[in-house]
Design a protein around this motif. Structure first.
Motif, PDB file in Angstrom:
ATOM      1  N   GLN A  74      45.623 -33.525 -17.595  1.00  0.00           N
ATOM      2  CA  GLN A  74      44.870 -32.287 -17.777  1.00  0.00           C
ATOM      3  C   GLN A  74      43.909 -32.052 -16.611  1.00  0.00           C
ATOM      4  O   GLN A  74      43.746 -30.923 -16.161  1.00  0.00           O
ATOM      5  CB  GLN A  74      44.090 -32.343 -19.097  1.00  0.00           C
ATOM      6  CG  GLN A  74      43.459 -31.037 -19.492  1.00  0.00           C
ATOM      7  CD  GLN A  74      44.472 -30.010 -19.948  1.00  0.00           C
ATOM      8  OE1 GLN A  74      45.547 -30.350 -20.403  1.00  0.00           O
ATOM      9  NE2 GLN A  74      44.125 -28.748 -19.808  1.00  0.00           N
ATOM     10  N   ALA A  75      43.298 -33.113 -16.112  1.00  0.00           N
ATOM     11  CA  ALA A  75      42.358 -32.968 -14.999  1.00  0.00           C
ATOM     12  C   ALA A  75      43.073 -32.566 -13.711  1.00  0.00           C
ATOM     13  O   ALA A  75      42.493 -31.881 -12.869  1.00  0.00           O
ATOM     14  CB  ALA A  75      41.603 -34.274 -14.782  1.00  0.00           C
ATOM     15  N   ARG A  76      44.315 -32.993 -13.562  1.00  0.00           N
ATOM     16  CA  ARG A  76      45.083 -32.642 -12.363  1.00  0.00           C
ATOM     17  C   ARG A  76      45.666 -31.249 -12.438  1.00  0.00           C
ATOM     18  O   ARG A  76      46.128 -30.721 -11.433  1.00  0.00           O
ATOM     19  CB  ARG A  76      46.222 -33.635 -12.164  1.00  0.00           C
ATOM     20  CG  ARG A  76      45.773 -34.909 -11.529  1.00  0.00           C
ATOM     21  CD  ARG A  76      46.924 -35.762 -11.097  1.00  0.00           C
ATOM     22  NE  ARG A  76      48.000 -34.972 -10.542  1.00  0.00           N
ATOM     23  CZ  ARG A  76      49.285 -35.295 -10.619  1.00  0.00           C
ATOM     24  NH1 ARG A  76      49.640 -36.387 -11.218  1.00  0.00           N
ATOM     25  NH2 ARG A  76      50.209 -34.530 -10.099  1.00  0.00           N
ATOM     26  N   ALA A  77      45.688 -30.661 -13.627  1.00  0.00           N
ATOM     27  CA  ALA A  77      46.284 -29.330 -13.799  1.00  0.00           C
ATOM     28  C   ALA A  77      45.481 -28.304 -13.009  1.00  0.00           C
ATOM     29  O   ALA A  77      44.252 -28.319 -13.034  1.00  0.00           O
ATOM     30  CB  ALA A  77      46.319 -28.963 -15.273  1.00  0.00           C
ATOM     31  N   PRO A  78      46.148 -27.396 -12.323  1.00  0.00           N
ATOM     32  CA  PRO A  78      45.447 -26.391 -11.527  1.00  0.00           C
ATOM     33  C   PRO A  78      44.510 -25.526 -12.358  1.00  0.00           C
ATOM     34  O   PRO A  78      43.491 -25.084 -11.878  1.00  0.00           O
ATOM     35  CB  PRO A  78      46.571 -25.538 -10.946  1.00  0.00           C
ATOM     36  CG  PRO A  78      47.788 -26.364 -11.051  1.00  0.00           C
ATOM     37  CD  PRO A  78      47.577 -27.312 -12.192  1.00  0.00           C
ATOM     38  N   VAL A  79      44.843 -25.286 -13.623  1.00  0.00           N
ATOM     39  CA  VAL A  79      44.003 -24.440 -14.452  1.00  0.00           C
ATOM     40  C   VAL A  79      42.625 -25.069 -14.628  1.00  0.00           C
ATOM     41  O   VAL A  79      41.651 -24.370 -14.793  1.00  0.00           O
ATOM     42  CB  VAL A  79      44.640 -24.214 -15.841  1.00  0.00           C
ATOM     43  CG1 VAL A  79      44.916 -22.772 -16.064  1.00  0.00           C
ATOM     44  CG2 VAL A  79      45.882 -25.016 -16.043  1.00  0.00           C
ATOM     45  N   LEU A 136      48.749 -23.313  -5.174  1.00  0.00           N
ATOM     46  CA  LEU A 136      48.907 -24.335  -6.214  1.00  0.00           C
ATOM     47  C   LEU A 136      50.331 -24.338  -6.748  1.00  0.00           C
ATOM     48  O   LEU A 136      50.973 -23.309  -6.832  1.00  0.00           O
ATOM     49  CB  LEU A 136      47.953 -24.061  -7.376  1.00  0.00           C
ATOM     50  CG  LEU A 136      46.480 -24.190  -7.075  1.00  0.00           C
ATOM     51  CD1 LEU A 136      45.666 -23.767  -8.277  1.00  0.00           C
ATOM     52  CD2 LEU A 136      46.152 -25.620  -6.718  1.00  0.00           C
ATOM     53  N   ARG A 137      50.753 -25.527  -7.153  1.00  0.00           N
ATOM     54  CA  ARG A 137      52.032 -25.668  -7.844  1.00  0.00           C
ATOM     55  C   ARG A 137      51.762 -26.332  -9.172  1.00  0.00           C
ATOM     56  O   ARG A 137      50.778 -27.022  -9.342  1.00  0.00           O
ATOM     57  CB  ARG A 137      52.984 -26.513  -7.018  1.00  0.00           C
ATOM     58  CG  ARG A 137      53.442 -25.764  -5.778  1.00  0.00           C
ATOM     59  CD  ARG A 137      54.264 -26.656  -4.882  1.00  0.00           C
ATOM     60  NE  ARG A 137      54.752 -25.957  -3.728  1.00  0.00           N
ATOM     61  CZ  ARG A 137      54.031 -25.609  -2.696  1.00  0.00           C
ATOM     62  NH1 ARG A 137      52.758 -25.870  -2.669  1.00  0.00           N
ATOM     63  NH2 ARG A 137      54.553 -24.970  -1.673  1.00  0.00           N
ATOM     64  N   GLY A 138      52.647 -26.157 -10.119  1.00  0.00           N
ATOM     65  CA  GLY A 138      52.450 -26.765 -11.433  1.00  0.00           C
ATOM     66  C   GLY A 138      52.467 -25.702 -12.511  1.00  0.00           C
ATOM     67  O   GLY A 138      52.836 -24.557 -12.277  1.00  0.00           O
ATOM     68  N   PRO A 139      52.068 -26.057 -13.707  1.00  0.00           N
ATOM     69  CA  PRO A 139      52.125 -25.110 -14.807  1.00  0.00           C
ATOM     70  C   PRO A 139      51.198 -23.921 -14.560  1.00  0.00           C
ATOM     71  O   PRO A 139      50.068 -24.086 -14.114  1.00  0.00           O
ATOM     72  CB  PRO A 139      51.684 -25.915 -16.019  1.00  0.00           C
ATOM     73  CG  PRO A 139      51.072 -27.143 -15.491  1.00  0.00           C
ATOM     74  CD  PRO A 139      51.584 -27.358 -14.107  1.00  0.00           C
ATOM     75  N   ALA A 140      51.693 -22.741 -14.847  1.00  0.00           N
ATOM     76  CA  ALA A 140      50.953 -21.529 -14.550  1.00  0.00           C
ATOM     77  C   ALA A 140      49.917 -21.194 -15.607  1.00  0.00           C
ATOM     78  O   ALA A 140      48.943 -20.532 -15.327  1.00  0.00           O
ATOM     79  CB  ALA A 140      51.919 -20.358 -14.394  1.00  0.00           C
ATOM     80  N   ASP A 141      50.136 -21.620 -16.817  1.00  0.00           N
ATOM     81  CA  ASP A 141      49.203 -21.209 -17.856  1.00  0.00           C
ATOM     82  C   ASP A 141      48.597 -22.419 -18.560  1.00  0.00           C
ATOM     83  O   ASP A 141      49.177 -23.498 -18.570  1.00  0.00           O
ATOM     84  CB  ASP A 141      49.901 -20.297 -18.866  1.00  0.00           C
ATOM     85  CG  ASP A 141      51.078 -20.965 -19.516  1.00  0.00           C
ATOM     86  OD1 ASP A 141      50.877 -21.625 -20.546  1.00  0.00           O
ATOM     87  OD2 ASP A 141      52.201 -20.830 -18.995  1.00  0.00           O
ATOM     88  N   PRO A 142      47.427 -22.235 -19.157  1.00  0.00           N
ATOM     89  CA  PRO A 142      46.755 -23.354 -19.817  1.00  0.00           C
ATOM     90  C   PRO A 142      47.561 -23.951 -20.966  1.00  0.00           C
ATOM     91  O   PRO A 142      47.499 -25.151 -21.205  1.00  0.00           O
ATOM     92  CB  PRO A 142      45.458 -22.737 -20.335  1.00  0.00           C
ATOM     93  CG  PRO A 142      45.248 -21.508 -19.535  1.00  0.00           C
ATOM     94  CD  PRO A 142      46.601 -21.032 -19.132  1.00  0.00           C
ATOM     95  N   ALA A 143      48.325 -23.128 -21.674  1.00  0.00           N
ATOM     96  CA  ALA A 143      49.125 -23.649 -22.797  1.00  0.00           C
ATOM     97  C   ALA A 143      50.182 -24.630 -22.299  1.00  0.00           C
ATOM     98  O   ALA A 143      50.410 -25.675 -22.903  1.00  0.00           O
ATOM     99  CB  ALA A 143      49.780 -22.501 -23.550  1.00  0.00           C
ATOM    100  N   ARG A 144      50.815 -24.298 -21.188  1.00  0.00           N
ATOM    101  CA  ARG A 144      51.836 -25.211 -20.646  1.00  0.00           C
ATOM    102  C   ARG A 144      51.190 -26.494 -20.113  1.00  0.00           C
ATOM    103  O   ARG A 144      51.727 -27.583 -20.282  1.00  0.00           O
ATOM    104  CB  ARG A 144      52.625 -24.526 -19.557  1.00  0.00           C
ATOM    105  CG  ARG A 144      53.743 -25.399 -19.035  1.00  0.00           C
ATOM    106  CD  ARG A 144      54.693 -24.670 -18.170  1.00  0.00           C
ATOM    107  NE  ARG A 144      55.620 -25.613 -17.583  1.00  0.00           N
ATOM    108  CZ  ARG A 144      56.446 -25.309 -16.639  1.00  0.00           C
ATOM    109  NH1 ARG A 144      56.519 -24.094 -16.190  1.00  0.00           N
ATOM    110  NH2 ARG A 144      57.249 -26.232 -16.147  1.00  0.00           N
ATOM    111  N   ALA A 160      50.444 -28.568 -23.093  1.00  0.00           N
ATOM    112  CA  ALA A 160      51.669 -29.153 -23.636  1.00  0.00           C
ATOM    113  C   ALA A 160      52.127 -30.333 -22.793  1.00  0.00           C
ATOM    114  O   ALA A 160      52.555 -31.364 -23.328  1.00  0.00           O
ATOM    115  CB  ALA A 160      52.768 -28.099 -23.716  1.00  0.00           C
ATOM    116  N   GLU A 161      52.032 -30.199 -21.477  1.00  0.00           N
ATOM    117  CA  GLU A 161      52.421 -31.311 -20.602  1.00  0.00           C
ATOM    118  C   GLU A 161      51.498 -32.515 -20.800  1.00  0.00           C
ATOM    119  O   GLU A 161      51.952 -33.647 -20.840  1.00  0.00           O
ATOM    120  CB  GLU A 161      52.403 -30.874 -19.146  1.00  0.00           C
ATOM    121  CG  GLU A 161      53.588 -30.024 -18.766  1.00  0.00           C
ATOM    122  CD  GLU A 161      53.594 -29.653 -17.293  1.00  0.00           C
ATOM    123  OE1 GLU A 161      52.722 -30.138 -16.536  1.00  0.00           O
ATOM    124  OE2 GLU A 161      54.473 -28.870 -16.909  1.00  0.00           O
ATOM    125  N   SER A 162      50.204 -32.268 -20.935  1.00  0.00           N
ATOM    126  CA  SER A 162      49.283 -33.392 -21.116  1.00  0.00           C
ATOM    127  C   SER A 162      49.505 -34.060 -22.467  1.00  0.00           C
ATOM    128  O   SER A 162      49.425 -35.280 -22.575  1.00  0.00           O
ATOM    129  CB  SER A 162      47.836 -32.935 -20.962  1.00  0.00           C
ATOM    130  OG  SER A 162      47.454 -32.087 -22.020  1.00  0.00           O
TER     131      SER A 162
END
Length: 190
Positions: free
Chosen positions: A50-55, A127-135, A138-140
């Motif tokens: 979650q911390a690595r997520a661009p969002v 940035l690359r990775g999931p575009a939205d907070p929900a995704r 879900a990944e985390s």
């Protein structure tokens, strides 16, 4: 009363073996590691993802223009490629007026000149990775569940390995004891 017999194995006595005491303590230690350690590992892994997520770093979106047609996907028919996303070069203008280039995932059916969205971090990097907070969430969660399950399986495997080593040691102790006492129990073979 069943528990009293189990705890009786740890008491002092002439028949108490160190391997029995070790095996006795192996069960609660394994249970605690599975009940507390594995979920803690899962939560830590989920927080790391979650911390690595661009969002989580204040990403924002800008309008971008495709500067080239996306590459054709070999071996995929047009109907299947309609929902597929491929990497293509895009261009966007920053708030200060500077033009930037990069690669983003776009639909395979997009063509040069089409508008799309590029996500940037606070310093303007793509940035690359999931575009939205929900995704991203879900990944985390998925990573956390997999880390929990992997941690529990690792602890169970380690406990099984320790139990096998204890059994091997008990067998060796039994053999040494039998070598000492065995000749007194039986007569010489005729």
């Amino acid at each position: 009363m069943r528990g009293a017999g189990r705890f009786g194995r740890v008491r002092r006595g002439p028949l108490r073996r160190g391997t029995d005491v070790a095996e006795f303590w192996l069960t609660p230690v394994t249970a605690v590691l599975i009940a507390v350690g594995a979920p803690a590992a899962g939560v830590a892994a989920a927080h790391a993802v979650q911390a690595r997520a661009p969002v989580a770093r204040g990403a924002h979106s800008v309008r971008a223009v495709l500067v080239e047609d996306p590459p054709a996907r070999i071996g995929v028919d047009a109907a299947a490629a309609a929902g597929a996303r491929v990497s293509a070069a895009v261009r966007w203008t920053a708030p200060d007026g500077s033009v930037h280039h990069g690669r983003v995932a776009v639909p395979a059916s997009a063509r040069a000149g089409a508008r799309t969205t590029a996500r940037l971090d606070g310093s303007g990097r793509l940035l690359r990775g999931p575009a939205d907070p929900a995704r991203a969430a879900a990944e985390s969660i998925a990573v956390g569940v997999m880390a929990t399950a992997s941690g529990a399986l690792l602890v169970l495997g380690a406990a099984r390995g320790v139990r096998l080593l204890l059994d091997r040691r008990r067998a060796a102790q039994w053999e040494r004891g039998w070598e000492r006492v065995g000749p007194e129990w039986g007569g010489a073979p005729e």
